[in-house]
Design an enzyme around this catalytic site. Structure first.
Site, mmCIF file in Angstrom:
data_model
loop_
_atom_site.group_PDB
_atom_site.id
_atom_site.type_symbol
_atom_site.label_atom_id
_atom_site.label_comp_id
_atom_site.label_asym_id
_atom_site.label_seq_id
_atom_site.Cartn_x
_atom_site.Cartn_y
_atom_site.Cartn_z
ATOM 1 N N GLN A 74 0.824 -1.215 0.000
ATOM 2 C CA GLN A 74 0.000 0.000 0.000
ATOM 3 C C GLN A 74 0.862 1.272 0.000
ATOM 4 O O GLN A 74 0.475 2.281 -0.584
ATOM 5 C CB GLN A 74 -0.902 -0.029 1.241
ATOM 6 N N LYS A 84 1.779 1.834 -3.669
ATOM 7 C CA LYS A 84 0.578 2.093 -4.460
ATOM 8 C C LYS A 84 0.081 3.514 -4.191
ATOM 9 O O LYS A 84 -0.215 4.274 -5.110
ATOM 10 C CB LYS A 84 -0.496 1.076 -4.039
ATOM 11 N N LYS A 130 -2.716 -0.947 6.656
ATOM 12 C CA LYS A 130 -3.726 -1.980 6.346
ATOM 13 C C LYS A 130 -4.191 -2.581 7.666
ATOM 14 O O LYS A 130 -3.455 -2.574 8.656
ATOM 15 C CB LYS A 130 -3.115 -3.076 5.465
ATOM 16 N N ASP A 132 -12.023 -3.798 2.062
ATOM 17 C CA ASP A 132 -11.198 -4.774 1.322
ATOM 18 C C ASP A 132 -12.040 -6.051 1.331
ATOM 19 O O ASP A 132 -13.269 -5.985 1.530
ATOM 20 C CB ASP A 132 -9.824 -4.955 2.001
ATOM 21 N N THR A 151 -12.022 0.782 -8.043
ATOM 22 C CA THR A 151 -10.903 -0.145 -8.253
ATOM 23 C C THR A 151 -11.076 -0.870 -9.590
ATOM 24 O O THR A 151 -10.132 -0.966 -10.386
ATOM 25 C CB THR A 151 -10.776 -1.139 -7.086
ATOM 26 N N ASN A 173 -16.350 -6.850 -5.189
ATOM 27 C CA ASN A 173 -16.379 -5.445 -5.612
ATOM 28 C C ASN A 173 -15.488 -5.180 -6.830
ATOM 29 O O ASN A 173 -15.938 -4.603 -7.825
ATOM 30 C CB ASN A 173 -15.957 -4.565 -4.418
ATOM 31 N N SER A 223 -10.507 6.964 -2.820
ATOM 32 C CA SER A 223 -10.640 7.165 -1.373
ATOM 33 C C SER A 223 -9.990 8.482 -0.963
ATOM 34 O O SER A 223 -10.515 9.208 -0.119
ATOM 35 C CB SER A 223 -9.974 6.016 -0.607
#
Ligand code: NDP
Length: 449
Positions: free
Chosen positions: A114, A117, A129, A169, A212, A243, A380
């Site tokens: 993360q 990213k 996370k 998630d 996403t 999702n 987000s």
């Protein structure tokens, strides 16, 4: 792992000995370290000032007990996690995963990925996370609610709009975010953007649910465009039916592709006519049941037990959107043999290192997760911006920003790869582009002691 540089190989050895039994975390760190030897040759201060050693150690790891009552008033106990990995460029940001397989290794691998990213999005967000070894399958709404409330009672002590902003998630969708946010407000007596992925009615951003999956397709459009191609008329296989998979399907189909297969953790469906997404949504989002129901609902197509077989289906584009290490060397070979030309990761670390090597040597155009699925966290961050302003943007505006961000991630990764003499290597480009921004921020902040 193939880490040629001696110093980086030593760092990696230390990661393994200091974090025993954390194989997913080792894999995620190894994949980044493999890319960094040309960087430390160009920028020796990264080594001298211990940037990499600092980056692989979370700033803070929190584990906590989550006790809750099931519908029969029995006490249940789970373990909650939040790993606040790196805040060099902004508040910790990253989702919460509720799944029985969750452990510290999985949360650390996700938190580590993360960091890079989030850096790639170009927005000011650090990496983190969290989650719990909680299995929501088969539980009632009230049980889910009580678990989420208990989880947030503890988590609320560690997060906040300017500190750490979790999102969803695996196993944490709109329903769970609603219960988590409700409890956050109750406990803290404040209405701030301390969680993202909220429903639009109470502070969520338009396009966040789609982001996403849509972002993945926007990234693939760039990959295709670089070769003078488009989604139009392509056969696509998408693993998962959550999702990310659902919105990847929606956008790819809108751009002219035919999606012939999808899956869940039990098996996969194959429909040569193109999978009817509305039926999948009805089964997964409304009925909350298994994907094999698809064949009964549409009276066509095939269902096969076991999820790995999905990669044996011939396709032009493969989008793994389910979970880590779901696509191994055997599956990668099958994709190559069947003529697949593009693979882009919607899930986090879905391809094993061996699978990635096979794609590389076959000349497949490969979009790694930290670049290709960054659209969710980017949106987000746009939700955080809207919450701070106490304002909301329209769908087109957010979608346009998402497209621009995904294009920039592609260009940034491709340009860095080219600059280092690795043209076309998006794994290298994404790792290095993500790393450099965080490393420069850490250098600017000095060593804390
Ligand atoms: P969901 O919980 O909505 O969906 C996960 C899907 O994957 C389900 O259909 C699940 O099936 C399926 N699945 C789980 N394990 C396997 C398996 N071994 N083989 C095949 N299918 C499997 O999660 P998301 O869609 O949100 O997340 C999917 C992936 O994308 C994860 O890796 C996540 O970290 C990543 N991601 C998600 C983002 C987001 O915004 N949601 C952002 C960036 C990355 P079942 O119902 O049977 O469990």
């Amino acid at each position: 792992m193939n880490i040629k540089d001696q110093y980086l190989a030593k760092v990696f050895e230390k990661v393994i000995t200091r974090n025993p039994a954390e194989s997913e975390f080792h894999q995620a760190v190894g994949e980044v370290l493999e890319s960094l030897s040309p960087v430390i040759k160009r920028r020796p201060e990264m080594k001298e000032l211990g940037i990499i050693e600092r980056m692989i150690e979370p700033e803070r790891s929190i584990t906590f007990r989550v006790s809750w009552l099931d519908d029969k008033n029995r006490v249940r106990v789970n373990r909650g996690y939040r790993v606040q990995f790196n805040s060099a460029i902004g508040p910790y940001k990253g989702g919460l995963r509720f799944h029985p397989s969750v452990n510290l290794s999985i949360i650390k691998f996700l938190g580590f990925e993360q960091i890079f990213k989030n850096s790639l999005t170009g927005l000011p967000i650090g990496g983190g996370k969290g989650g719990a070894d909680f299995d929501p399958k088969g539980l009632s709404d009230y049980e889910i609610m009580r678990f989420c409330q208990s989880y947030m009672t503890e988590l609320s002590k560690h997060i906040g709009a300017d500190t750490d902003v979790p999102a969803g998630d695996i196993g944490v969708g709109s329903r769970e975010i609603g219960y988590l946010y409700g409890q956050y407000k109750r406990v803290k007596n404040e209405v701030t953007g301390a969680l993202t992925g909220k429903d639009y009615a109470y502070g969520g951003s338009l396009v966040r649910p789609e982001a996403t999956g849509y972002g993945l397709c926007y990234f693939v459009c760039e990959m295709l465009g670089a070769k003078g191609e488009s989604f139009d008329g392509k056969r696509v296989v998408i693993s998962g039916s959550g999702n990310v998979a659902i919105y990847a399907h929606e956008k790819a189909a809108e751009l002219g592709a035919k999606i012939v297969a999808m899956s869940d953790s039990g098996g996969y469906i194959y429909d040569e006519n193109g999978i009817d997404l509305e039926v999948v949504r009805y089964i997964k989002e409304k009925k909350r049941c298994r994907i094999f129901e698809y064949v009964n609902e549409v009276k066509r197509g095939e269902y096969h037990e076991g999820c790995r077989g999905i990669w044996q289906i011939p396709c032009d584009i493969a989008l793994p959107c389910a979970t880590q290490n779901e696509l191994d060397a055997v599956s990668a070979k099958a994709l190559v043999q069947n003529g697949c030309k593009y693979v882009a990761e919607g899930a986090n670390m879905p391809s094993t290192p061996d699978a990635i090597k096979i794609f590389e040597s076959a000349g497949i155009c490969f979009g790694p997760a930290k670049a290709a699925n960054a659209g969710g966290v980017a949106t987000s961050a746009l939700e955080m911006a809207q919450n701070s302003m106490r304002y909301t943007w329209g769908f087109e505006k957010v979608d346009a920003k998402l497209q621009e961000i995904m294009k920039n991630i592609y260009l940034n990764s491709a340009n860095i790869a080219e600059d280092y003499g690795r043209a076309g290597d998006l794994v290298f480009g994404a790792n290095v582009a993500g790393f450099l921004k965080v490393a420069d921020a850490m250098l600017a902040h000095g060593v804390s002691y």
